[in-house]
Design a protein around this motif. Structure first.
Motif, PDB file in Angstrom:
ATOM      1  N   VAL A  89     -11.091  -2.330  -7.194  1.00  0.00           N
ATOM      2  CA  VAL A  89     -11.700  -3.642  -7.403  1.00  0.00           C
ATOM      3  C   VAL A  89     -10.857  -4.755  -6.793  1.00  0.00           C
ATOM      4  O   VAL A  89     -11.354  -5.586  -6.025  1.00  0.00           O
ATOM      5  CB  VAL A  89     -11.917  -3.906  -8.911  1.00  0.00           C
ATOM      6  N   SER A  90      -9.561  -4.778  -7.126  1.00  0.00           N
ATOM      7  CA  SER A  90      -8.691  -5.853  -6.616  1.00  0.00           C
ATOM      8  C   SER A  90      -8.480  -5.726  -5.110  1.00  0.00           C
ATOM      9  O   SER A  90      -8.483  -6.725  -4.384  1.00  0.00           O
ATOM     10  CB  SER A  90      -7.349  -5.844  -7.350  1.00  0.00           C
ATOM     11  N   GLY A  91      -8.296  -4.482  -4.644  1.00  0.00           N
ATOM     12  CA  GLY A  91      -8.125  -4.271  -3.210  1.00  0.00           C
ATOM     13  C   GLY A  91      -9.395  -4.545  -2.439  1.00  0.00           C
ATOM     14  O   GLY A  91      -9.369  -5.135  -1.357  1.00  0.00           O
ATOM     15  N   GLY A  92     -10.548  -4.139  -3.015  1.00  0.00           N
ATOM     16  CA  GLY A  92     -11.823  -4.409  -2.364  1.00  0.00           C
ATOM     17  C   GLY A  92     -12.093  -5.895  -2.243  1.00  0.00           C
ATOM     18  O   GLY A  92     -12.572  -6.376  -1.202  1.00  0.00           O
ATOM     19  N   ALA A  93     -11.773  -6.653  -3.299  1.00  0.00           N
ATOM     20  CA  ALA A  93     -11.953  -8.107  -3.259  1.00  0.00           C
ATOM     21  C   ALA A  93     -11.013  -8.741  -2.242  1.00  0.00           C
ATOM     22  O   ALA A  93     -11.384  -9.698  -1.541  1.00  0.00           O
ATOM     23  CB  ALA A  93     -11.710  -8.698  -4.644  1.00  0.00           C
ATOM     24  N   THR A  94      -9.793  -8.195  -2.137  1.00  0.00           N
ATOM     25  CA  THR A  94      -8.823  -8.713  -1.156  1.00  0.00           C
ATOM     26  C   THR A  94      -9.345  -8.535   0.270  1.00  0.00           C
ATOM     27  O   THR A  94      -9.236  -9.433   1.101  1.00  0.00           O
ATOM     28  CB  THR A  94      -7.470  -7.995  -1.316  1.00  0.00           C
ATOM     29  N   VAL A  95      -9.909  -7.365   0.534  1.00  0.00           N
ATOM     30  CA  VAL A  95     -10.465  -7.104   1.869  1.00  0.00           C
ATOM     31  C   VAL A  95     -11.707  -7.963   2.110  1.00  0.00           C
ATOM     32  O   VAL A  95     -11.826  -8.609   3.159  1.00  0.00           O
ATOM     33  CB  VAL A  95     -10.818  -5.603   2.026  1.00  0.00           C
ATOM     34  N   TYR A  96     -12.596  -7.994   1.144  1.00  0.00           N
ATOM     35  CA  TYR A  96     -13.867  -8.709   1.320  1.00  0.00           C
ATOM     36  C   TYR A  96     -13.659 -10.206   1.535  1.00  0.00           C
ATOM     37  O   TYR A  96     -14.254 -10.815   2.435  1.00  0.00           O
ATOM     38  CB  TYR A  96     -14.768  -8.474   0.113  1.00  0.00           C
ATOM     39  N   PHE A  97     -12.808 -10.789   0.701  1.00  0.00           N
ATOM     40  CA  PHE A  97     -12.571 -12.235   0.804  1.00  0.00           C
ATOM     41  C   PHE A  97     -11.334 -12.572   1.641  1.00  0.00           C
ATOM     42  O   PHE A  97     -10.981 -13.730   1.773  1.00  0.00           O
ATOM     43  CB  PHE A  97     -12.416 -12.846  -0.595  1.00  0.00           C
ATOM     44  N   HIS A  98     -10.676 -11.523   2.184  1.00  0.00           N
ATOM     45  CA  HIS A  98      -9.378 -11.612   2.876  1.00  0.00           C
ATOM     46  C   HIS A  98      -8.449 -12.627   2.205  1.00  0.00           C
ATOM     47  O   HIS A  98      -7.935 -13.558   2.824  1.00  0.00           O
ATOM     48  CB  HIS A  98      -9.525 -11.870   4.392  1.00  0.00           C
ATOM     49  N   ASP A  99      -8.239 -12.363   0.911  1.00  0.00           N
ATOM     50  CA  ASP A  99      -7.387 -13.207   0.077  1.00  0.00           C
ATOM     51  C   ASP A  99      -6.514 -12.301  -0.797  1.00  0.00           C
ATOM     52  O   ASP A  99      -7.023 -11.574  -1.657  1.00  0.00           O
ATOM     53  CB  ASP A  99      -8.259 -14.108  -0.800  1.00  0.00           C
ATOM     54  N   GLY A 100      -5.201 -12.347  -0.571  1.00  0.00           N
ATOM     55  CA  GLY A 100      -4.280 -11.477  -1.295  1.00  0.00           C
ATOM     56  C   GLY A 100      -4.151 -11.785  -2.774  1.00  0.00           C
ATOM     57  O   GLY A 100      -3.566 -10.989  -3.527  1.00  0.00           O
ATOM     58  N   THR A 101      -4.674 -12.916  -3.226  1.00  0.00           N
ATOM     59  CA  THR A 101      -4.576 -13.292  -4.635  1.00  0.00           C
ATOM     60  C   THR A 101      -5.138 -12.205  -5.545  1.00  0.00           C
ATOM     61  O   THR A 101      -4.566 -11.903  -6.598  1.00  0.00           O
ATOM     62  CB  THR A 101      -5.334 -14.610  -4.899  1.00  0.00           C
ATOM     63  N   PHE A 102      -6.237 -11.587  -5.139  1.00  0.00           N
ATOM     64  CA  PHE A 102      -6.866 -10.560  -5.962  1.00  0.00           C
ATOM     65  C   PHE A 102      -5.928  -9.374  -6.170  1.00  0.00           C
ATOM     66  O   PHE A 102      -5.803  -8.855  -7.282  1.00  0.00           O
ATOM     67  CB  PHE A 102      -8.171 -10.085  -5.318  1.00  0.00           C
ATOM     68  N   PHE A 103      -5.261  -8.961  -5.090  1.00  0.00           N
ATOM     69  CA  PHE A 103      -4.385  -7.798  -5.198  1.00  0.00           C
ATOM     70  C   PHE A 103      -3.108  -8.138  -5.963  1.00  0.00           C
ATOM     71  O   PHE A 103      -2.508  -7.265  -6.588  1.00  0.00           O
ATOM     72  CB  PHE A 103      -4.040  -7.247  -3.813  1.00  0.00           C
ATOM     73  N   MET A 104      -2.692  -9.405  -5.926  1.00  0.00           N
ATOM     74  CA  MET A 104      -1.507  -9.813  -6.679  1.00  0.00           C
ATOM     75  C   MET A 104      -1.727  -9.680  -8.189  1.00  0.00           C
ATOM     76  O   MET A 104      -0.777  -9.506  -8.950  1.00  0.00           O
ATOM     77  CB  MET A 104      -1.147 -11.256  -6.332  1.00  0.00           C
ATOM     78  N   TRP A 105      -2.975  -9.781  -8.616  1.00  0.00           N
ATOM     79  CA  TRP A 105      -3.289  -9.631 -10.028  1.00  0.00           C
ATOM     80  C   TRP A 105      -3.280  -8.175 -10.481  1.00  0.00           C
ATOM     81  O   TRP A 105      -3.213  -7.889 -11.669  1.00  0.00           O
ATOM     82  CB  TRP A 105      -4.671 -10.232 -10.326  1.00  0.00           C
ATOM     83  N   LYS A 106      -3.362  -7.250  -9.537  1.00  0.00           N
ATOM     84  CA  LYS A 106      -3.511  -5.833  -9.884  1.00  0.00           C
ATOM     85  C   LYS A 106      -2.397  -5.308 -10.802  1.00  0.00           C
ATOM     86  O   LYS A 106      -2.699  -4.680 -11.833  1.00  0.00           O
ATOM     87  CB  LYS A 106      -3.612  -5.005  -8.598  1.00  0.00           C
ATOM     88  N   PRO A 107      -1.096  -5.515 -10.508  1.00  0.00           N
ATOM     89  CA  PRO A 107      -0.070  -4.999 -11.425  1.00  0.00           C
ATOM     90  C   PRO A 107      -0.179  -5.597 -12.823  1.00  0.00           C
ATOM     91  O   PRO A 107      -0.001  -4.886 -13.817  1.00  0.00           O
ATOM     92  CB  PRO A 107       1.247  -5.408 -10.748  1.00  0.00           C
ATOM     93  N   THR A 108      -0.485  -6.896 -12.891  1.00  0.00           N
ATOM     94  CA  THR A 108      -0.604  -7.544 -14.200  1.00  0.00           C
ATOM     95  C   THR A 108      -1.734  -6.937 -15.015  1.00  0.00           C
ATOM     96  O   THR A 108      -1.573  -6.632 -16.206  1.00  0.00           O
ATOM     97  CB  THR A 108      -0.830  -9.059 -14.030  1.00  0.00           C
ATOM     98  N   ILE A 109      -2.884  -6.741 -14.389  1.00  0.00           N
ATOM     99  CA  ILE A 109      -4.019  -6.143 -15.097  1.00  0.00           C
ATOM    100  C   ILE A 109      -3.665  -4.742 -15.583  1.00  0.00           C
ATOM    101  O   ILE A 109      -3.978  -4.353 -16.716  1.00  0.00           O
ATOM    102  CB  ILE A 109      -5.264  -6.104 -14.192  1.00  0.00           C
ATOM    103  N   LEU A 110      -2.984  -3.981 -14.724  1.00  0.00           N
ATOM    104  CA  LEU A 110      -2.597  -2.615 -15.089  1.00  0.00           C
ATOM    105  C   LEU A 110      -1.598  -2.624 -16.243  1.00  0.00           C
ATOM    106  O   LEU A 110      -1.750  -1.869 -17.215  1.00  0.00           O
ATOM    107  CB  LEU A 110      -1.998  -1.895 -13.876  1.00  0.00           C
TER     108      LEU A 110
END
Length: 206
Positions: A89-110
């Motif tokens: 989800v976070s990686g897909g959003a990062t690719v789709y919107f080309h915005d690393g903010t989504f992937f930066m949230w991934k460790p926190t969510i986990l």
């Protein structure tokens, strides 16, 4: 060996990001060539190409990881499925919107999902997940197990906040380094602290 297997997507993410960061124009070329059909538009900037490429590789690595276990007819534990879902989800959003903010949230969510699972199980299901995983190796007093479980809940809560602090107050490269080394380093320090705390109970039992 299992430790390295579990870290497979993280290691690949780190390696791809570092390589792409050293040649952003090449990274942009690769993203445009292979990922443009998965993006919302074609406004990707060169500075964002490394995180987009690394996020896509992390998704693929996580998929390969689970596929390998399924092909070997081995059990895929719940935490691995959860990690895959968050990466996808976070990686897909990062690719789709080309915005690393989504992937930066991934460790926190986990981290927070882990903490909530430990806390929720103890409060609502009367099940101590830390005890379930360790009681075959450790014999501890009844009063210690809930404290140990809550210590892990607190650790995951703090790690989630710390990840966001580094992600949004420091350069992207610093966050990537923290994700790879800082998180593991702090977890190692925490585990050593836990061992020191538990050692007196282990000696008493002996």
């Amino acid at each position: 060996m299992k430790f390295l297997f579990d870290l497979f997507p993280v290691i690949l993410f780190f390696g791809v990001f570092k390589i792409a960061e050293s040649d952003k124009s090449k990274a942009l070329e690769w993203v445009t060539l292979y990922l443009s059909s998965f993006m919302a538009d074609s406004t990707l900037q060169e500075k964002d190409a490394p995180i987009v490429l690394a996020a896509a590789v992390a998704i693929l690595a996580s998929l390969v990881q689970i596929g390998y276990l399924l092909l070997r007819r081995k059990k895929v534990d719940g935490m691995l499925w959860l990690s895959f879902a968050i990466i996808a989800v976070s990686g897909g959003a990062t690719v789709y919107f080309h915005d690393g903010t989504f992937f930066m949230w991934k460790p926190t969510i986990l981290y927070w999902c882990f903490g909530l699972a430990l806390l929720g199980s103890q409060l609502f299901m009367k099940k101590n997940l830390i005890r379930a995983g360790l009681e075959k190796q450790l014999s501890l007093p009844e009063t210690v197990w809930p404290r140990l479980n809550l210590a892990w809940v607190a650790f995951f809560a703090v790690m989630g906040v710390l990840n966001l602090y580094v992600a949004f107050n420091y350069p992207l490269d610093t966050w990537v380094n923290f994700k790879m080394f800082g998180g593991m380093g702090l977890m190692l320090v925490f585990i050593v602290g836990q061992v020191m705390f538990l050692s007196k109970y282990i000696k008493d039992e002996q």
